[in-house]
Scaffold this active site. Sequence first.
Site, PDB file in Angstrom:
ATOM      1  N   LYS A   1      21.789  63.600  46.039  1.00 27.80           N
ATOM      2  CA  LYS A   1      21.002  63.424  44.897  1.00 27.80           C
ATOM      3  C   LYS A   1      21.391  62.313  44.168  1.00 27.80           C
ATOM      4  O   LYS A   1      20.222  61.760  43.089  1.00 27.80           O
ATOM      5  CB  LYS A   1      21.361  65.050  43.919  1.00 27.80           C
ATOM      6  N   SER A   2      22.321  61.814  43.806  1.00 26.75           N
ATOM      7  CA  SER A   2      22.010  60.577  42.785  1.00 26.75           C
ATOM      8  C   SER A   2      22.067  59.670  42.802  1.00 26.75           C
ATOM      9  O   SER A   2      21.102  59.065  42.679  1.00 26.75           O
ATOM     10  CB  SER A   2      24.236  60.680  42.379  1.00 26.75           C
TER      11      SER A   2
ATOM     12  N   ARG B   1      18.037  57.350  41.649  1.00 27.35           N
ATOM     13  CA  ARG B   1      18.145  56.235  41.300  1.00 27.35           C
ATOM     14  C   ARG B   1      17.608  55.139  42.163  1.00 27.35           C
ATOM     15  O   ARG B   1      16.833  54.516  42.124  1.00 27.35           O
ATOM     16  CB  ARG B   1      19.363  55.629  42.081  1.00 27.35           C
TER      17      ARG B   1
ATOM     18  N   ARG C   1      21.051  71.254  26.890  1.00 24.44           N
ATOM     19  CA  ARG C   1      22.193  69.739  26.938  1.00 24.44           C
ATOM     20  C   ARG C   1      22.015  68.626  26.074  1.00 24.44           C
ATOM     21  O   ARG C   1      21.027  68.795  25.676  1.00 24.44           O
ATOM     22  CB  ARG C   1      21.859  69.507  28.622  1.00 24.44           C
TER      23      ARG C   1
ATOM     24  N   ASP D   1      31.146  67.846  39.955  1.00 24.28           N
ATOM     25  CA  ASP D   1      30.364  68.385  40.646  1.00 24.28           C
ATOM     26  C   ASP D   1      30.920  69.846  41.660  1.00 24.28           C
ATOM     27  O   ASP D   1      30.218  71.036  41.925  1.00 24.28           O
ATOM     28  CB  ASP D   1      29.212  68.283  41.010  1.00 24.28           C
TER      29      ASP D   1
ATOM     30  N   ARG E   1      30.286  75.742  33.016  1.00 27.09           N
ATOM     31  CA  ARG E   1      30.494  76.330  34.883  1.00 27.09           C
ATOM     32  C   ARG E   1      31.965  76.853  34.508  1.00 27.09           C
ATOM     33  O   ARG E   1      32.166  77.952  35.409  1.00 27.09           O
ATOM     34  CB  ARG E   1      30.623  75.168  35.315  1.00 27.09           C
TER      35      ARG E   1
ATOM     36  N   ARG F   1      25.145  74.502  41.669  1.00 26.64           N
ATOM     37  CA  ARG F   1      26.346  74.869  42.255  1.00 26.64           C
ATOM     38  C   ARG F   1      26.425  75.750  42.241  1.00 26.64           C
ATOM     39  O   ARG F   1      27.543  76.583  42.805  1.00 26.64           O
ATOM     40  CB  ARG F   1      26.702  73.818  41.389  1.00 26.64           C
TER      41      ARG F   1
END
Length: 424
Positions: free
Chosen positions: A19-20, A24, A119, A311, A342, A384
């Site tokens: 995902k990261s 990018r 956030r 994560d 979390r 997650r």
Amino acid sequence: MVIDKFSSFRGELSVPGDKSISHRAVMFGSLAQGDTRIRHFLTGADCLSTIGCFRAMGIDIEQNEDEVIVHGKGIHGLSAPAKTLDVGNSGTTIRLLSGILAGQAFDSMITGDASICRRPMKRIISPLLSMHADVRSKRGNNCAPLVIHGRTLSGIHYQSPVASAQVKSCVLLAGMYADSPVSVTEPVLSRNHTEIMLKALGAEISSEGTTVTIQPDPVLTAGEILVPGDISSAAYFIAAALLTPGSELLLRNVGTNPTRYGFLRVCEAMGASIERMNETSVGEPSCDLLIRSGSLHCTEIGGVLIPTLIDELPMIAVMACFAEGTTVIRDAKELRVKESDRISVMSENLRKMGAEIEETEDGMIIHGGKPLKGTVVDSHLDHRIAMSLAVAGGLCEGPLSIRGAECVNISYPGFFEDLKRLNI
Ligand code: S3P
């Protein structure tokens, strides 16, 4: 979604793209001159939000299953979006893109869903203001929506109080539009995908210890990007195979960047058998992983290891419930400001299933070996959490109902199908 007890995990899986790295690839491909072909792109909702934002700024992006072609226009080639940019649920999109927007020759507004609007954004607003950016929180609460008046920025050396790749990347990307070099020093090294990819595309960027420096006004040149499988997505299958007796599962092409593979180190510290095969390194390192089931024991997790598995901590919390002894997770306060809190959400859900967990300010103390039973749990719309609970559901006694399980689409659209296919 109702999860029944697993039989065993057997077969092969190529986990979706990282995902990261997918985020990018679209962002930097848009800022490069020419066409960037991205293979094994993650088509999860978060990365589609990034594509949407860049399309809204005039970038032509073609998408064919998991192959994406970005027709980049250079670092000064974006155009003003007609509407507010919408990042959906994606923290990486809003934080990295804000750094880019701060240096544009146009104004913009950026926002996202209810979780994004809760956030913390002060962590990017503060360094951007030090670079003389004009960025403010619309409601004055240091959260999204953010209103950004683009301008030329000033160079800084930013000492980041948090180990966050999103903060580091935001400042480095703004640094491309600064009048002098920009450095970021982190308390502990976070994932370095931005540094690796920008360098490959031609930026002058160097790292020493936990400090990264970028030279302004780079010319980025388009290239081919092969996205490795996401180790964060692999983690659910690694845990499921380790803890389901009789399992032998081969995971193909999993990214093993050292700033990301803390989960594998923890599995090994808990006594797991994981064989690495066919190691390669095309930009980012990756390999195949062969997982065989076995019993796990407790461990302690903290310090420099935390950013390398941040994560995966919800999954590790579940594993600790099935391990012998008491597992301690500390230095992980950042977990409280992810898509959900979390620490509290995992503690609450696992306790409901019968686990013995103490919640601490910066982690959890988990007393393993208590039998878990099926009940009704809630993902709090955090992908997650949903996937970690799904694994817990297959390991406990009796069916587990997960509310809000559809949010797995954020990072792993075929998660439940893969879980079903490999559980034989
Ligand atoms: C990410 C960085 C991490 C991670 C997130 C993705 C990134 O967040 O938790 O899922 O792609 O840079 P922080 O930068 O907040 O630690």
